[in-house]
Design a protein around this motif. Structure first.
Motif, PDB file in Angstrom:
ATOM      1  N   ASN A 273      39.783 -35.660  52.955  1.00 35.22           N
ATOM      2  CA  ASN A 273      39.076 -36.808  52.387  1.00 35.22           C
ATOM      3  C   ASN A 273      37.649 -36.853  52.901  1.00 35.22           C
ATOM      4  OD1 ASN A 273      41.296 -37.608  51.006  1.00 35.22           O
ATOM      5  ND2 ASN A 273      41.865 -39.259  52.400  1.00 35.22           N
TER       6      ASN A 273
ATOM      7  N   SER B 120      33.706 -36.179  50.966  1.00 37.54           N
ATOM      8  CA  SER B 120      32.968 -37.419  50.798  1.00 37.54           C
ATOM      9  C   SER B 120      31.536 -37.224  51.241  1.00 37.54           C
ATOM     10  CB  SER B 120      33.596 -38.526  51.640  1.00 37.54           C
ATOM     11  OG  SER B 120      33.247 -38.331  52.999  1.00 37.54           O
TER      12      SER B 120
ATOM     13  N   ARG C  61      39.839 -42.465  51.553  1.00 37.94           N
ATOM     14  CA  ARG C  61      39.569 -42.319  50.122  1.00 37.94           C
ATOM     15  C   ARG C  61      39.996 -43.557  49.357  1.00 37.94           C
ATOM     16  NH1 ARG C  61      37.971 -37.629  47.574  1.00 37.94           N
ATOM     17  NH2 ARG C  61      38.342 -37.534  45.339  1.00 37.94           N
TER      18      ARG C  61
END
Lengths: 257, 293, 379, 326
Positions: free
Chosen positions: D176, D180, A119
């Protein structure tokens, strides 16, 4: 014919012993709406599948923007700017509407996987871009308010619009629509026609349309090709095609259409 | 390698393969009506063997009576599994049903262990254990029983599926359950029937195998595994593919042990199975693309 | 957060479930494979220990102290075994542990015992357990080496020179195979075939056919039930007349039951427990053997097995150490175990020492032949 | 669930893991916790692969074992430092999973299950038969304990903190990823491979990516396992463990990472609870598994969500009636 965005030469497809497509030459001009019509089983969807890379042709070649893409897999064609919708709705039913449309941006707004896993700021920027552009596409088809709904809960007509928005989010140069009016009522079909034209005008893209609804096809197409039993029997403007006796014969002698 | 050894390996493989094929057959029947891989299939085989041992040894019944009772018992068990564990959750995703069958197999194994202990048991061969010599290779009479009964079961299933209303109805369920129920076929009844038939096939297998392989409460795990492999090798959904897959697997193992290495015979069989899968992604005799899990 | 609440609830339940034991009892822990693939070892071991505990306590305990045995089942699984060991050491605070049943599990947990300084008396046979010697780790079964030596002595006497081996690919077979591979050439024999079968295999015809091709004078099969019974049956079915030796792993009546007529004429090394009636009355093990067989039959109405014998001896040795040293402290038990000499158990006569944590030798075995469905001593 | 909610969950989970030992009286519970964390690590990887991308694997026990054996051999036999062995063990497993995944992932459904199952069995046969390298069926003895820069992690508590930390890190990576474009692409190809392709997703690459990633998670768990227990045996890495891992994920609710962790702890701890029942343990385990699937078809995560929704509704109703009365 230098302005053809897509051209097939001598495309053939055999399923077992059956010729689904025989030696089909097809061209779609840049910025135009080109329709492929024909009776049931004529090979329209097969041709669309060949163009989009879902079915490998047994012969012939396909050029997109002057580049030979005959051997390119489907996802590469999509990334090159050719996006399609499906006759039997292939939405990602368990995802939200926004996520569905975000998938349209997948090929275009890309970032190496490790950015996503960690991220990183770059990944976050990309995600924000994807979100923004997906919302824009949703707004364009008038579905912004459903962004957080689960796709499978939408009404059928909205699911069609969702597929369109998803395709738009990819900012294609060529949009392939596989029977977009199937299952829609008259009012919805009329709205769809307006929408297709508006999409073409706004984004300046080319459209290839496979459709049964003659009113829709004749109303918005710039050029039409007629397939029958896997072979091209006519091509031209809507007016020319409508007058072609071969076409009339095919439809009358064909079936329920 | 002398020809009599080769023949011996082939005979061994054929016998071993029939045991896998019989288990695979049961998998196929349930898969065809439900799309579920029944992990408890090996347990039906175990039940057939263990019950016939129990009825002969402990209750002192004659072997034919014991065998019939064991097969009936396992069939009832199959019906119970369907009624108690599968039917209440019939609308769940396939993977849930598969996990439930894993639970069922653990449960049946545990109950068998509690009821009959952890020992291994044997059953007397049906027609003695004096081998018949064929060109220098030994064939056990029981192996002939296994082959004959396997072929009979196959023929019986073939007749059932293509010759009877119920069989055709079951096939219809496998192709399209919705359409089947529209034309008035009780899909649930067919599922129940498929569990009973596959338990019956498994139990018959267990009964005729026990004199060769012996049995204990935990033989089902290995048989289930090999049976599943046989199914896949032959192509899921095709009973004849399943039987053939079993035989091929057995022969591969036997030849592998004979000519390559007994330590790696299973590995070798799986390597060849994988290689075949990569060339033919839906098995040797696969009928159609299967749905995803 | 769901996991949080869940784990807390779990911990509380586990804690409240802990047993409260008499403070002055001698606490002996035990880990056996009561379920799982090795349950044929663990079940008689557990039964034996429970039986002996009751017997000792009924007789007033040891040095006036009651004995408290805490048995855990490792389900033949190494992770469960480690958990059980930690539970015994950290939670139950035992002063000695008996078991585990299988070698792998013993090797997995033995170092916990050296660092906790609690003696472990294993019922598993692998040489690696006691060689090199770990001060805190003992075992009671006869070593594979002793069994192989016995077999090879017999083979030599019969004039065999070419031997084939067929071993199971589990811990027991692997250990036997290693010793066989070492001692067969060392004894001047020729190893002509070295075949393996899986613990779950149901047909060894292929291996035997291959062995037949190598035309050995005798075959040695190393495994535990039911595999060797299949080997024995397949041998007869193939019409093989080559003599077949078995290991002590099948020295139980169950083997004869499984192999049936095919067991006729097989030769194997066995502890004296298998043929108690044939042990002469003046043999030091005789009273121990008689008592064990009688007690076990009374308590469980079932025949004894040599595996239960390993647990019997471990328990008897531990109590002997406690009795001798007059202390039930972990370190004292260890020290006094090493001082035990000439102690007759079920499996043999034990003499431990600082460099000898197994305590047995070849004399713990007798060679037996199966005739008419029963055991016959051949020497 | 939004990314923020997931992060809050992760934070709470981390704090809980770190505080848990304080509430536990001894090492025995730590052992359970450590094994629970290692199983969770496996389950989280499989949750991505099975739950999100819809690709089944019955071979992950093989990867878990391969990494454990590789690291064990490198550190104990070849004398490498533990850190380097662990890295190499994971790297080797990643490479092997890549090679296995490439041909296997072309298969679908039960055929894919069979292929991965086959590879898992081949690996476990290798662990058993290559006695000179692996120690064979009786196991690999004398693996050095986990250490960093020459300092051995002696105390189980310290080692537990490392394992728990790694688990939280893995969960963070998984979250994460799921939030995404890659996570979306995985879910998309699960629902419709055709449509995913049409959106420019190279489905073969994505399947391989998530397969290798989940194998890497298992590999990390495997090396930690080897250097925690300092002993490994082939029986820990057999077919049944692969099945158990899938059971954990499905019990957890397939798509939920926290669910997978709860499922993993459940399957790890349940037998310890049932131990008191001795022989009936197995029967109870089977019965509980069946009942869980019957009454929580969408797993523990789903069960929790429904329960929570009901509590909230009840709360809201009470609040409303309270307001009316007031």
């Amino acid at each position: 014919m230098g302005s053809a965005v897509l051209a097939t030469r001598g495309v053939s497809v055999r399923f077992g012993g059956v010729h689904a497509l025989a030696d089909v030459d097809f061209e779609a001009e840049a910025g135009a709406i080109t329709a492929i019509i024909g009776p049931n089983g004529a090979g329209k969807t097969t041709l669309l599948n060949v163009i989009s890379g879902m079915v490998a042709p047994s012969g012939g070649s396909i050029r997109f923007d002057g580049r030979d893409i005959t051997a390119a897999p489907a996802h590469e064609r999509a990334r090159a700017g050719m996006v399609r919708t499906f006759q039997n709705l292939e939405i990602f039913s368990n995802m939200t509407v926004l996520e569905n449309v975000a998938m349209g941006c997948h090929g275009r707004l890309s970032v190496p996987a490790w950015h996503s896993m960690l991220r990183t700021p770059r990944s976050r920027r990309i995600e924000a871009d994807i979100r923004r552009e997906a919302m824009e596409a949703l707004e364009f088809v008038g579905m912004a308010e459903y962004a957080q709904a689960t796709a499978k809960d939408l009404a059928f007509g909205r699911q069609r619009a969702l597929e369109l928005a998803r395709a738009l989010a990819a900012r294609p140069r060529l949009l392939l629509l596989d029977e977009p009016a199937a299952g829609l009522n008259i009012a919805e079909t009329q709205a769809l026609a307006a929408m297709i034209v508006r999409i073409r005008d706004t984004y300046g893209l080319s459209v290839i349309l496979v459709e049964h609804d003659m009113e829709l096809v004749m109303g918005i197409s710039d050029a039409i090709m007629v397939l029958c039993f896997g072979q091209t029997i006519s091509r031209g403007t809507p007016t020319q095609v409508q007058k072609d006796p071969k076409v009339v014969a095919a439809y009358l002698g064909g079936d329920e259409e | 390698m002398d020809p009599s050894s080769l023949l011996q390996y082939l005979i061994t493989g054929l016998t071993l393969g029939s045991t896998y094929g019989l288990t695979a057959l049961g998998f196929t029947i349930i898969f065809n009506t439900t799309g579920v891989i029944n992990f408890a299939q090996g347990e039906f085989v175990m039940l057939g063997g263990m019950m016939s041992v129990y009825f002969t040894r402990v209750l002192g019944l004659g072997e034919p009576v014991a065998v019939v009772l064991a097969v009936v018992g396992a069939t009832v068990a199959g019906a119970l599994v369907e009624r108690l564990a599968i039917r209440p959750v019939r609308d769940c995703p396939t993977i849930n049903l598969i996990i439930i069958t894993i639970g069922v197999s653990i449960l049946i194994r545990g109950l068998a262990m509690l009821a009959w202990g952890k020992d291994t048991h044997v059953l007397e061969p049906f027609s003695g254990d004096r081998p018949i010599m064929v060109l220098g290779a030994a064939v056990m009479p029981q192996a002939l029983w296994v082959l004959a009964v396997s072929l009979l079961l196959l023929a019986g299933l073939k007749a059932f599926f293509s010759g009877t209303i119920h069989g055709k109805a079951m096939l219809a369920c496998s192709h399209d359950p919705k359409a089947a129920s529209l034309v008035g076929i009780g899909v649930q009844r067919m599922v129940l029937l498929s569990f009973m038939i596959s338990a019956l096939v498994g139990a018959v297998g267990g009964v005729i195998l026990t004199p060769i392989t012996m049995t204990s409460y935990d033989v089902g795990i290995m048989l289930g595994l090999k049976g599943f492999a046989a199914c896949i090798l032959g192509g899921l959904g095709n009973p004849f593919g399943a039987a053939a897959g079993g035989v091929i697997l057995g022969v591969l193992e036997s030849l592998g042990a004979g000519f390559v290495s007994s330590a790696y015979k299973d590995a070798l069989a799986f390597v060849i199975l994988l290689a075949l899968l990569f060339v033919k992604p839906s098995g040797l005799f696969g009928l159609k693309d299967t749905k995803r899990v | 957060m769901k996991a949080a609440k869940w784990v807390v609830a779990l911990v509380v339940t586990l804690l409240s479930g802990g047993q409260v034991l008499a403070a002055d009892a001698i606490r002996i822990g035990a880990i056996f494979s009561v379920t799982g693939p090795a349950s044929f070892l663990g079940e008689p071991e557990r039964n034996t220990l429970v039986m002996l505990q009751d017997k000792v306590n009924a007789a007033g305990g040891v040095n006036g102290q009651q004995v408290e045995v805490i048995v855990y089942d490792d389900e033949s699984d190494v992770n469960k075994c480690v958990m059980a060991a930690k539970k015994l050491l950290d939670q139950d605070g035992v002063s000695v542990v008996i078991g585990p049943s299988i070698s792998g599990n013993t090797l997995a947990i033995s170092k916990f015992f050296s660092s906790a300084e609690v003696p472990l008396v294993s019922c598993a046979a692998a040489e690696k357990i006691v060689k090199p010697v770990d001060p805190w780790v003992f075992n009671t079964p006869q070593l594979d080496r002793h069994a192989v030596t016995k077999i090879l002595q017999n083979a030599k006497a019969k004039g065999f020179s070419k031997l084939a081996i067929l071993t199971v690919s589990d811990g027991y077979g692997q250990a036997g195979r290693a010793v066989l591979n070492e001692l067969i050439p060392a004894g001047g024999f020729q190893l002509v075939a070295d075949e393996v079968y899986g613990p779950k295999d149901t047909d060894m015809t292929a291996q035997l056919t291959k062995i037949k091709g190598a035309s050995p004078d005798a075959i040695i099969c190393w495994g535990t039930n039911p595999g060797p019974a299949v080997v024995a049956r397949n041998r007869v079915q193939l019409g093989l007349t080559t003599p077949l030796y078995m290991s002590h792993g099948v020295a139980s009546d169950k083997f004869i039951e499984l192999a049936g007529d095919a067991a006729e004429g097989l030769i194997l090394p066995a502890g004296r427990l298998v043929a108690v009636d044939l042990v002469p009355a003046d043999h030091p093990q005789k009273p121990v053997l008689d008592a064990y067989v009688a007690d076990y039959a009374k308590a469980y109405n079932a025949p004894v097995s040599s595996f239960g014998g390993y647990a019997h001896d471990a328990f008897a040795l531990v109590l002997e150490a406690v009795r001798k040293g007059g202390s039930a402290k972990a370190a004292d038990i260890r020290d006094n175990l090493e001082k035990i000499a000439g102690f007759a158990g079920v499996s043999g006569v034990y003499t431990y020492g600082p460099e000898n944590h197994n305590g047995l030798d070849e004399s713990a075995f007798i060679m037996v032949t199966i005739k008419n469905g029963t055991w016959n001593v051949t020497e | 669930m939004s990314y923020r909610k997931d992060m809050i969950w992760l934070g709470c989970f981390f704090v809980l893991l770190m505080l848990a030992p304080a509430a536990l009286p001894n090492n025995y519970f730590l052992t359970i916790l450590i094994l629970g964390c290692l199983h969770s690590l496996n389950a989280v990887g499989l949750c991505l692969l099975v739950g999100h991308a819809g690709q089944i694997s019955l071979g992950h026990a093989g990867f878990y074992g391969l990494a454990a054996y590789a690291s064990a051999w490198l550190s104990a036999t070849a004398g490498w430092p533990v850190e380097a062995s662990m890295l190499a063990g994971v790297a080797l497993t990643v490479a092997v999973s890549f090679l296995i995944g490439m041909p296997s992932l072309k298969l679908k459904g039960h055929y894919l299950a069979m292929a991965t199952l086959g590879f898992g069995i081949i690996l476990s046969i290798l662990f058993t038969e290559t006695v000179d390298i692996t120690g064979g069926p009786s196991g690999f003895v004398g693996i050095p304990r986990l250490s960093f820069f020459g300092r051995e992690v002696k105390k189980d508590l310290a080692l537990y903190r490392v394992v728990a930390g790694v688990l939280c890190l893995a969960v963070w990576l998984a979250f994460n990823l799921l939030h995404s474009r890659i996570g979306r692409a995985l879910r998309a190809l699960h629902t419709s491979e055709k449509a995913a392709q049409a959106m420019g997703v190279d489905i073969a690459r994505y399947k391989l990516f998530v397969f290798v990633l989940s194998a890497a998670f298992s590999a990390v768990a495997g090396v930690l396992y080897a250097h925690y227990l300092t002993f490994i045996a082939p029986s820990s890495f057999g077919f049944m463990f692969s099945v158990e891992l899938i059971v954990m994920v499905v019990l957890g609710g397939m798509v939920s990472v926290p669910g997978a962790i709860v499922g993993a702890f459940f399957v790890t701890v349940l037998p310890e609870f049932l131990r008191a029942f001795e022989n009936i343990e197995v029967v109870l385990f089977g019965a509980i598994l069946i009942l869980c699937m019957m009454f929580m078809p969408d797993g523990m995560a789903g069960g929790w969500n429904r329960l929570w929704a009901r509590v909230r509704r009840a709360w809201a109703a009470r609040g409303a009636s309270g307001a009316a009365h007031g």
